[in-house]
Design an enzyme around this catalytic site. Sequence first.
Site, PDB file in Angstrom:
ATOM      1  N   SER A 147       0.890  -1.277  -0.066  1.00  0.00           N
ATOM      2  CA  SER A 147       0.009  -0.106  -0.086  1.00  0.00           C
ATOM      3  C   SER A 147       0.739   1.340   0.017  1.00  0.00           C
ATOM      4  O   SER A 147       1.845   1.534   0.848  1.00  0.00           O
ATOM      5  CB  SER A 147      -0.941  -0.016   1.030  1.00  0.00           C
ATOM      6  OG  SER A 147      -1.415   1.277   1.375  1.00  0.00           O
TER       7      SER A 147
ATOM      8  N   HIS B 275      -1.489  -1.473  -4.050  1.00  0.00           N
ATOM      9  CA  HIS B 275      -2.653  -1.184  -3.413  1.00  0.00           C
ATOM     10  C   HIS B 275      -2.759   0.291  -3.043  1.00  0.00           C
ATOM     11  O   HIS B 275      -1.830   1.037  -2.686  1.00  0.00           O
ATOM     12  CB  HIS B 275      -2.762  -1.907  -2.170  1.00  0.00           C
ATOM     13  CG  HIS B 275      -3.982  -1.796  -1.347  1.00  0.00           C
ATOM     14  ND1 HIS B 275      -4.928  -2.590  -1.378  1.00  0.00           N
ATOM     15  CD2 HIS B 275      -4.199  -0.817  -0.450  1.00  0.00           C
ATOM     16  CE1 HIS B 275      -6.158  -2.062  -0.562  1.00  0.00           C
ATOM     17  NE2 HIS B 275      -5.637  -1.168   0.090  1.00  0.00           N
TER      18      HIS B 275
ATOM     19  N   ASP C 174      -4.951   3.508  -1.746  1.00  0.00           N
ATOM     20  CA  ASP C 174      -6.072   3.878  -0.882  1.00  0.00           C
ATOM     21  C   ASP C 174      -6.535   5.407  -1.127  1.00  0.00           C
ATOM     22  O   ASP C 174      -5.811   6.263  -0.873  1.00  0.00           O
ATOM     23  CB  ASP C 174      -5.143   3.748   0.673  1.00  0.00           C
ATOM     24  CG  ASP C 174      -4.920   2.322   1.261  1.00  0.00           C
ATOM     25  OD1 ASP C 174      -6.065   1.584   1.027  1.00  0.00           O
ATOM     26  OD2 ASP C 174      -4.007   2.066   1.321  1.00  0.00           O
TER      27      ASP C 174
ATOM     28  N   MET D  94      -9.250   8.160   0.078  1.00  0.00           N
ATOM     29  CA  MET D  94      -9.942   8.438   1.064  1.00  0.00           C
ATOM     30  C   MET D  94     -10.401   9.965   0.605  1.00  0.00           C
ATOM     31  O   MET D  94      -9.665  10.742   0.224  1.00  0.00           O
ATOM     32  CB  MET D  94      -9.056   8.515   2.179  1.00  0.00           C
ATOM     33  CG  MET D  94      -8.368   7.128   2.303  1.00  0.00           C
ATOM     34  SD  MET D  94      -7.468   7.086   4.163  1.00  0.00           S
ATOM     35  CE  MET D  94      -6.497   5.492   4.344  1.00  0.00           C
TER      36      MET D  94
ATOM     37  N   HIS E 155      -8.712   0.725  -3.556  1.00  0.00           N
ATOM     38  CA  HIS E 155      -9.480   0.543  -2.367  1.00  0.00           C
ATOM     39  C   HIS E 155     -10.074   2.017  -2.153  1.00  0.00           C
ATOM     40  O   HIS E 155      -9.607   2.937  -1.896  1.00  0.00           O
ATOM     41  CB  HIS E 155      -8.702   0.295  -1.426  1.00  0.00           C
ATOM     42  CG  HIS E 155      -9.368   0.007   0.189  1.00  0.00           C
ATOM     43  ND1 HIS E 155      -8.591  -0.152   1.256  1.00  0.00           N
ATOM     44  CD2 HIS E 155     -10.559   0.117   0.500  1.00  0.00           C
ATOM     45  CE1 HIS E 155      -9.582  -0.320   2.192  1.00  0.00           C
ATOM     46  NE2 HIS E 155     -10.632  -0.152   1.805  1.00  0.00           N
TER      47      HIS E 155
ATOM     48  N   MET F 297     -12.347   4.331  -0.006  1.00  0.00           N
ATOM     49  CA  MET F 297     -12.892   4.637   1.330  1.00  0.00           C
ATOM     50  C   MET F 297     -13.612   5.920   0.956  1.00  0.00           C
ATOM     51  O   MET F 297     -13.034   6.876   1.562  1.00  0.00           O
ATOM     52  CB  MET F 297     -11.702   4.542   2.226  1.00  0.00           C
ATOM     53  CG  MET F 297     -11.258   3.128   2.413  1.00  0.00           C
ATOM     54  SD  MET F 297      -9.718   3.190   3.304  1.00  0.00           S
ATOM     55  CE  MET F 297      -8.415   3.068   1.753  1.00  0.00           C
TER      56      MET F 297
ATOM     57  N   MET G  17     -11.083  -5.943   6.420  1.00  0.00           N
ATOM     58  CA  MET G  17     -10.266  -4.628   7.005  1.00  0.00           C
ATOM     59  C   MET G  17      -9.846  -5.281   8.254  1.00  0.00           C
ATOM     60  O   MET G  17     -10.837  -5.542   9.427  1.00  0.00           O
ATOM     61  CB  MET G  17     -11.103  -3.606   7.171  1.00  0.00           C
ATOM     62  CG  MET G  17     -11.295  -2.794   6.002  1.00  0.00           C
ATOM     63  SD  MET G  17     -10.014  -2.240   5.023  1.00  0.00           S
ATOM     64  CE  MET G  17      -8.934  -1.519   6.092  1.00  0.00           C
TER      65      MET G  17
ATOM     66  N   PHE H 221      -6.398   5.231   8.229  1.00  0.00           N
ATOM     67  CA  PHE H 221      -4.613   5.442   8.344  1.00  0.00           C
ATOM     68  C   PHE H 221      -3.829   4.274   8.321  1.00  0.00           C
ATOM     69  O   PHE H 221      -4.462   2.921   8.712  1.00  0.00           O
ATOM     70  CB  PHE H 221      -4.559   5.897   9.827  1.00  0.00           C
ATOM     71  CG  PHE H 221      -5.426   7.370  10.085  1.00  0.00           C
ATOM     72  CD1 PHE H 221      -5.092   8.752   9.769  1.00  0.00           C
ATOM     73  CD2 PHE H 221      -6.946   7.399  10.597  1.00  0.00           C
ATOM     74  CE1 PHE H 221      -5.799   9.792   9.747  1.00  0.00           C
ATOM     75  CE2 PHE H 221      -7.563   8.251  10.926  1.00  0.00           C
ATOM     76  CZ  PHE H 221      -6.979   9.611  10.350  1.00  0.00           C
ATOM     77  N   GLY H 222      -2.679   4.440   7.866  1.00  0.00           N
ATOM     78  CA  GLY H 222      -1.635   3.213   8.031  1.00  0.00           C
ATOM     79  C   GLY H 222      -0.935   3.142   9.309  1.00  0.00           C
ATOM     80  O   GLY H 222      -1.272   4.198  10.210  1.00  0.00           O
TER      81      GLY H 222
ATOM     82  N   ASP I 183      -6.432  -6.492   4.904  1.00  0.00           N
ATOM     83  CA  ASP I 183      -5.790  -5.034   4.686  1.00  0.00           C
ATOM     84  C   ASP I 183      -5.716  -4.411   6.158  1.00  0.00           C
ATOM     85  O   ASP I 183      -6.833  -4.128   6.881  1.00  0.00           O
ATOM     86  CB  ASP I 183      -6.597  -4.319   3.967  1.00  0.00           C
ATOM     87  CG  ASP I 183      -6.116  -2.843   3.766  1.00  0.00           C
ATOM     88  OD1 ASP I 183      -5.001  -2.514   4.094  1.00  0.00           O
ATOM     89  OD2 ASP I 183      -6.663  -1.925   2.919  1.00  0.00           O
TER      90      ASP I 183
ATOM     91  N   GLY J 161      -2.409  -3.396   9.250  1.00  0.00           N
ATOM     92  CA  GLY J 161      -1.530  -3.744  10.302  1.00  0.00           C
ATOM     93  C   GLY J 161      -0.872  -5.272  10.123  1.00  0.00           C
ATOM     94  O   GLY J 161      -0.528  -6.092  11.195  1.00  0.00           O
TER      95      GLY J 161
ATOM     96  N   GLY K  87       1.312  -1.783   4.245  1.00  0.00           N
ATOM     97  CA  GLY K  87       1.694  -0.307   3.895  1.00  0.00           C
ATOM     98  C   GLY K  87       3.057   0.060   4.843  1.00  0.00           C
ATOM     99  O   GLY K  87       4.249  -0.119   4.307  1.00  0.00           O
TER     100      GLY K  87
HETATM  101  C1  DX5 Z   1      -6.160   1.740   5.825  1.00  0.00           C
HETATM  102  C2  DX5 Z   1      -5.758   1.170   4.672  1.00  0.00           C
HETATM  103  C3  DX5 Z   1      -4.748   0.227   4.366  1.00  0.00           C
HETATM  104  C4  DX5 Z   1      -3.434   0.679   5.001  1.00  0.00           C
HETATM  105  C5  DX5 Z   1      -2.638  -0.466   5.288  1.00  0.00           C
HETATM  106  O1  DX5 Z   1      -7.241   2.446   5.860  1.00  0.00           O
HETATM  107  O2  DX5 Z   1      -6.973   0.584   3.910  1.00  0.00           O
HETATM  108  O3  DX5 Z   1      -4.521  -0.235   3.156  1.00  0.00           O
HETATM  109  O4  DX5 Z   1      -2.611   1.407   3.886  1.00  0.00           O
HETATM  110  O5  DX5 Z   1      -1.586   0.213   5.943  1.00  0.00           O
HETATM  111  P1  DX5 Z   1      -0.767  -0.605   7.356  1.00  0.00           P
HETATM  112  O6  DX5 Z   1      -0.213  -1.937   6.591  1.00  0.00           O
HETATM  113  O7  DX5 Z   1       0.232   0.211   7.721  1.00  0.00           O
HETATM  114  O8  DX5 Z   1      -1.626  -0.932   8.273  1.00  0.00           O
HETATM  115 ZN    ZN Z   2      -6.479  -0.239   1.821  1.00  0.00          ZN
END
Ligand code: DX5
Ligand code: ZN
Length: 227
Positions: free
Chosen positions: A8, A33, A35, A37, A66, A68, A137, A143-144, A175, A177, A197
Amino acid sequence: MSVLIAPSILSADFAALGAAVAAAERGGADLIHVDVMDGHFVPNITIGVPVVASLRRIATVPLDVHLMIDDPDRYIDAFAEAGASMISVHAEALRHLHRTVHAIKALGAKAGVVINPATPIVAIQEVAADVDYVVVMSVNPGFGGQTFIPRSESKVREVRALLDSVGNLAPVEIDGGVDRSNVACVVAAGARIVVAGSAIFGTADPERATRELKAAALGALTAPATR
Ligand code: DX5
Ligand code: ZN
């Protein structure tokens, strides 16, 4: 099916996305990937259609977009046109999920449905035969760098069982953590697309991090069951 690694770019340096994608691809990334938002469906704002179009020019692997965002129906054409090979939408954002899944497919993209940690699996039961992939999820989106929610592991198993029950071989994507410490567990649970990510772009060497995460994921396919 093997396991696909989908770095990501949310955790990458947005001023150097081309270099980030290239490093992940050298490390064996199977997908990128992306993201998206909107500051409404989730609190954060990231990137949109023009960035996907630019990534499409430089990425050699498919883009897994993705969404969001609220009202994703307004934007799926534009993301498909920009070069998204896979488009996932949140069950929580849609009143007519079945219609949207088929609209994405009609645009020539693979259609994914995403469920948040608090969303029960029954929310996707009636589209389970229609989807090309399901995203579980394992953090609350936005957030990452958040911590993996442990319940997600059994949720992957339950989504896999639902898809199997309707004869759909579509992969389950996980997706949020995911890192080298837990990737084997989610793969053993049935995840076949792994998004990461911060575990990749939060490191000094994203190429190596991608390679090591992929090795750990693939190792879990061959390892004997531990539970
Ligand atoms: C969160 C995103 C994820 C995120 C994952 O809202 O959808 O794709 O980038 O990041 P990590 O791997 O750091 O949790
Ligand atoms: Zn994502």
